[in-house]
Design a protein around this motif. Structure first.
Motif, PDB file in Angstrom:
ATOM      1  N   SER A  61       4.406   3.777   1.829  1.00 14.51           N
ATOM      2  CA  SER A  61       5.665   4.291   1.288  1.00 14.51           C
ATOM      3  C   SER A  61       6.752   4.463   2.342  1.00 14.51           C
ATOM      4  CB  SER A  61       5.427   5.616   0.570  1.00 14.51           C
ATOM      5  OG  SER A  61       4.849   6.543   1.459  1.00 14.51           O
ATOM      6  N   ALA A  62       6.366   4.756   3.561  1.00 18.80           N
ATOM      7  CA  ALA A  62       7.367   4.998   4.605  1.00 18.80           C
ATOM      8  C   ALA A  62       8.207   3.753   4.869  1.00 18.80           C
ATOM      9  CB  ALA A  62       6.682   5.447   5.889  1.00 18.80           C
ATOM     10  N   THR A  63       7.593   2.585   4.775  1.00 12.25           N
ATOM     11  CA  THR A  63       8.320   1.354   5.089  1.00 12.25           C
ATOM     12  C   THR A  63       8.843   0.645   3.851  1.00 12.25           C
ATOM     13  OG1 THR A  63       6.250   0.103   5.077  1.00 12.25           O
ATOM     14  CG2 THR A  63       6.997   0.961   7.198  1.00 12.25           C
ATOM     15  N   GLN A  64       8.357   0.998   2.661  1.00 12.01           N
ATOM     16  CA  GLN A  64       8.703   0.224   1.478  1.00 12.01           C
ATOM     17  C   GLN A  64       9.388   1.038   0.379  1.00 12.01           C
ATOM     18  OE1 GLN A  64       8.601  -2.881   1.518  1.00 12.01           O
ATOM     19  NE2 GLN A  64       7.191  -3.384   3.162  1.00 12.01           N
ATOM     20  N   SER A  65       9.833   2.236   0.666  1.00 10.93           N
ATOM     21  CA  SER A  65      10.407   3.074  -0.379  1.00 10.93           C
ATOM     22  C   SER A  65      11.657   2.455  -1.001  1.00 10.93           C
ATOM     23  CB  SER A  65      10.716   4.479   0.153  1.00 10.93           C
ATOM     24  OG  SER A  65      11.643   4.406   1.212  1.00 10.93           O
ATOM     25  N   GLU A  66      12.495   1.812  -0.207  1.00 10.59           N
ATOM     26  CA  GLU A  66      13.713   1.195  -0.746  1.00 10.59           C
ATOM     27  C   GLU A  66      13.384   0.050  -1.694  1.00 10.59           C
ATOM     28  OE1 GLU A  66      16.608   0.089   2.154  1.00 10.59           O
ATOM     29  OE2 GLU A  66      16.644   2.083   3.063  1.00 10.59           O
ATOM     30  N   LEU A  67      12.384  -0.739  -1.347  1.00  8.23           N
ATOM     31  CA  LEU A  67      11.980  -1.847  -2.215  1.00  8.23           C
ATOM     32  C   LEU A  67      11.438  -1.319  -3.542  1.00  8.23           C
ATOM     33  CD1 LEU A  67      11.479  -4.795  -2.837  1.00  8.23           C
ATOM     34  CD2 LEU A  67       9.414  -4.692  -1.428  1.00  8.23           C
ATOM     35  N   LEU A  68      10.618  -0.268  -3.493  1.00  2.00           N
ATOM     36  CA  LEU A  68      10.096   0.324  -4.723  1.00  2.00           C
ATOM     37  C   LEU A  68      11.206   0.934  -5.564  1.00  2.00           C
ATOM     38  CD1 LEU A  68       6.786   1.956  -3.443  1.00  2.00           C
ATOM     39  CD2 LEU A  68       7.011   0.010  -4.987  1.00  2.00           C
ATOM     40  N   GLU A  69      12.165   1.564  -4.917  1.00  2.00           N
ATOM     41  CA  GLU A  69      13.297   2.134  -5.657  1.00  2.00           C
ATOM     42  C   GLU A  69      14.117   1.044  -6.329  1.00  2.00           C
ATOM     43  OE1 GLU A  69      15.305   4.525  -2.741  1.00  2.00           O
ATOM     44  OE2 GLU A  69      13.631   5.941  -2.617  1.00  2.00           O
ATOM     45  N   CYS A  70      14.268  -0.096  -5.679  1.00  2.00           N
ATOM     46  CA  CYS A  70      14.967  -1.237  -6.263  1.00  2.00           C
ATOM     47  C   CYS A  70      14.218  -1.731  -7.504  1.00  2.00           C
ATOM     48  CB  CYS A  70      15.094  -2.353  -5.221  1.00  2.00           C
ATOM     49  SG  CYS A  70      15.818  -3.888  -5.840  1.00  2.00           S
ATOM     50  N   CYS A  71      12.897  -1.870  -7.382  1.00  2.00           N
ATOM     51  CA  CYS A  71      12.081  -2.310  -8.520  1.00  2.00           C
ATOM     52  C   CYS A  71      12.184  -1.323  -9.677  1.00  2.00           C
ATOM     53  CB  CYS A  71      10.622  -2.465  -8.096  1.00  2.00           C
ATOM     54  SG  CYS A  71      10.339  -3.814  -6.936  1.00  2.00           S
ATOM     55  N   GLN A  72      12.169  -0.056  -9.355  1.00  2.00           N
ATOM     56  CA  GLN A  72      12.282   0.994 -10.373  1.00  2.00           C
ATOM     57  C   GLN A  72      13.630   0.911 -11.091  1.00  2.00           C
ATOM     58  OE1 GLN A  72      12.940   4.965  -8.845  1.00  2.00           O
ATOM     59  NE2 GLN A  72      11.534   5.825 -10.364  1.00  2.00           N
ATOM     60  N   ALA A  73      14.704   0.796 -10.336  1.00  2.00           N
ATOM     61  CA  ALA A  73      16.052   0.791 -10.907  1.00  2.00           C
ATOM     62  C   ALA A  73      16.304  -0.425 -11.791  1.00  2.00           C
ATOM     63  CB  ALA A  73      17.089   0.846  -9.785  1.00  2.00           C
ATOM     64  N   LEU A  74      15.751  -1.572 -11.408  1.00  2.00           N
ATOM     65  CA  LEU A  74      16.038  -2.813 -12.130  1.00  2.00           C
ATOM     66  C   LEU A  74      14.992  -3.157 -13.190  1.00  2.00           C
ATOM     67  CD1 LEU A  74      17.346  -4.969  -9.160  1.00  2.00           C
ATOM     68  CD2 LEU A  74      18.676  -3.864 -10.957  1.00  2.00           C
ATOM     69  N   GLY A  75      13.861  -2.474 -13.178  1.00  2.00           N
ATOM     70  CA  GLY A  75      12.819  -2.773 -14.162  1.00  2.00           C
ATOM     71  C   GLY A  75      11.921  -3.933 -13.770  1.00  2.00           C
ATOM     72  N   THR A  76      11.832  -4.196 -12.482  1.00  2.00           N
ATOM     73  CA  THR A  76      10.981  -5.284 -11.986  1.00  2.00           C
ATOM     74  C   THR A  76       9.510  -4.980 -12.262  1.00  2.00           C
ATOM     75  OG1 THR A  76      12.588  -5.621 -10.223  1.00  2.00           O
ATOM     76  CG2 THR A  76      10.433  -6.660  -9.930  1.00  2.00           C
ATOM     77  N   ILE A  77       8.768  -5.997 -12.671  1.00  2.00           N
ATOM     78  CA  ILE A  77       7.340  -5.849 -12.965  1.00  2.00           C
ATOM     79  C   ILE A  77       6.548  -6.291 -11.740  1.00  2.00           C
ATOM     80  CG2 ILE A  77       5.451  -6.551 -14.481  1.00  2.00           C
ATOM     81  CD1 ILE A  77       7.833  -7.276 -16.512  1.00  2.00           C
ATOM     82  N   ILE A  78       5.665  -5.441 -11.262  1.00  2.00           N
ATOM     83  CA  ILE A  78       4.801  -5.768 -10.131  1.00  2.00           C
ATOM     84  C   ILE A  78       3.503  -6.352 -10.684  1.00  2.00           C
ATOM     85  CG2 ILE A  78       3.625  -4.898  -8.073  1.00  2.00           C
ATOM     86  CD1 ILE A  78       6.632  -4.505  -7.893  1.00  2.00           C
ATOM     87  N   LYS A  79       3.264  -7.622 -10.382  1.00  2.00           N
ATOM     88  CA  LYS A  79       2.054  -8.324 -10.833  1.00  2.00           C
ATOM     89  C   LYS A  79       1.075  -8.370  -9.660  1.00  2.00           C
ATOM     90  CE  LYS A  79       0.645 -12.752 -12.838  1.00  2.00           C
ATOM     91  NZ  LYS A  79       1.148 -14.114 -13.157  1.00  2.00           N
ATOM     92  N   ILE A  80       0.011  -7.591  -9.766  1.00  2.00           N
ATOM     93  CA  ILE A  80      -0.918  -7.384  -8.652  1.00  2.00           C
ATOM     94  C   ILE A  80      -2.090  -8.353  -8.754  1.00  2.00           C
ATOM     95  CG2 ILE A  80      -2.382  -5.697  -7.481  1.00  2.00           C
ATOM     96  CD1 ILE A  80      -0.671  -3.560  -9.152  1.00  2.00           C
ATOM     97  N   SER A  81      -2.312  -9.119  -7.686  1.00  2.00           N
ATOM     98  CA  SER A  81      -3.439 -10.056  -7.645  1.00  2.00           C
ATOM     99  C   SER A  81      -4.710  -9.287  -7.316  1.00  2.00           C
ATOM    100  CB  SER A  81      -3.188 -11.129  -6.579  1.00  2.00           C
ATOM    101  OG  SER A  81      -2.036 -11.865  -6.902  1.00  2.00           O
TER     102      SER A  81
END
Length: 202
Positions: free
Chosen positions: A82-102
């Motif tokens: 989370s320390a390095t990726q919080s902005e990316l997660l916030e972007c996904c949250q705001a835009l409704g991006t779906i995380i497809k986990i392999s």
């Protein structure tokens, strides 16, 4: 993973600075999407590992200009950093991006890690799906049992491709690093010539 694997000890920003040809440029991505005349229902950002792209947030925002639905196909370990990726997660949250986990033998994610990842995504209100790639339905069911806490509509069964003919064939195509559209995904290409990659790698 459709792009050649590149193992590096350098950060994504260092890699981008020294080997920019290994990454899809946002301006090229934008120009190619602008040239597509067909309606795009879904854009899937994949690689290699898309979270290694230092401008992934920008690519996600560009994708939403041409499509209502955007997926990031990922091994997802970065979500626990989370320390390095919080902005990316916030972007996904705001835009409704779906995380497809392999979640399969190749990616080596444990069911404990997977549960921690999906719990974190759920707590942030981020949509997610688990993609299980196996040779047959029996192997799929064994892997599926390792994440029996996930709803059926959150699980995607992807039959493992044994040849390039069996790979997914996107309706519009695959954007390569140089911005050209290919009609199908391809197998990994050689990196011997000038150490460049020609397959799309978000």
């Amino acid at each position: 993973c459709y792009a050649p694997n590149l193992v590096s000890k350098f950060s994504p920003n260092e890699m981008y600075a020294t080997k920019p040809e290994l990454f899809l440029k946002p301006a090229i991505f934008q120009a190619t999407l602008n040239s597509v005349s067909s309606k795009i229902d879904t854009i899937s950002l994949r690689g290699g590992e898309p979270s290694r792209h230092p401008y992934l947030q920008e690519l996600i925002k560009i994708a939403y200009q041409s499509s209502d639905s955007v997926y990031i196909e990922t091994h997802a370990r970065w979500i626990l950093e989370s320390a390095t990726q919080s902005e990316l997660l916030e972007c996904c949250q705001a835009l409704g991006t779906i995380i497809k986990i392999s979640f399969d033998k190749m990616h080596g994610l444990s069911s404990v890690e997977l549960k921690a990842i999906t719990d974190k995504l759920s707590s942030m209100g981020i949509n997610w799906a688990i993609a299980i790639t196996e040779l047959n339905e029996a192997d799929f069911l064994k892997t599926r049992n390792l994440c029996d806490w996930a709803r059926s509509d959150q699980i995607i069964y992807q039959k493992k491709a044994l040849s390039s003919d069996e790979l997914v064939k996107p309706f519009i195509g695959v954007i390569k690093l140089n911005g050209t559209l290919a009609k199908t995904l391809s197998t990994k290409e050689s990196m011997k010539q000038k150490d460049t990659v020609t397959e799309a790698s978000a």
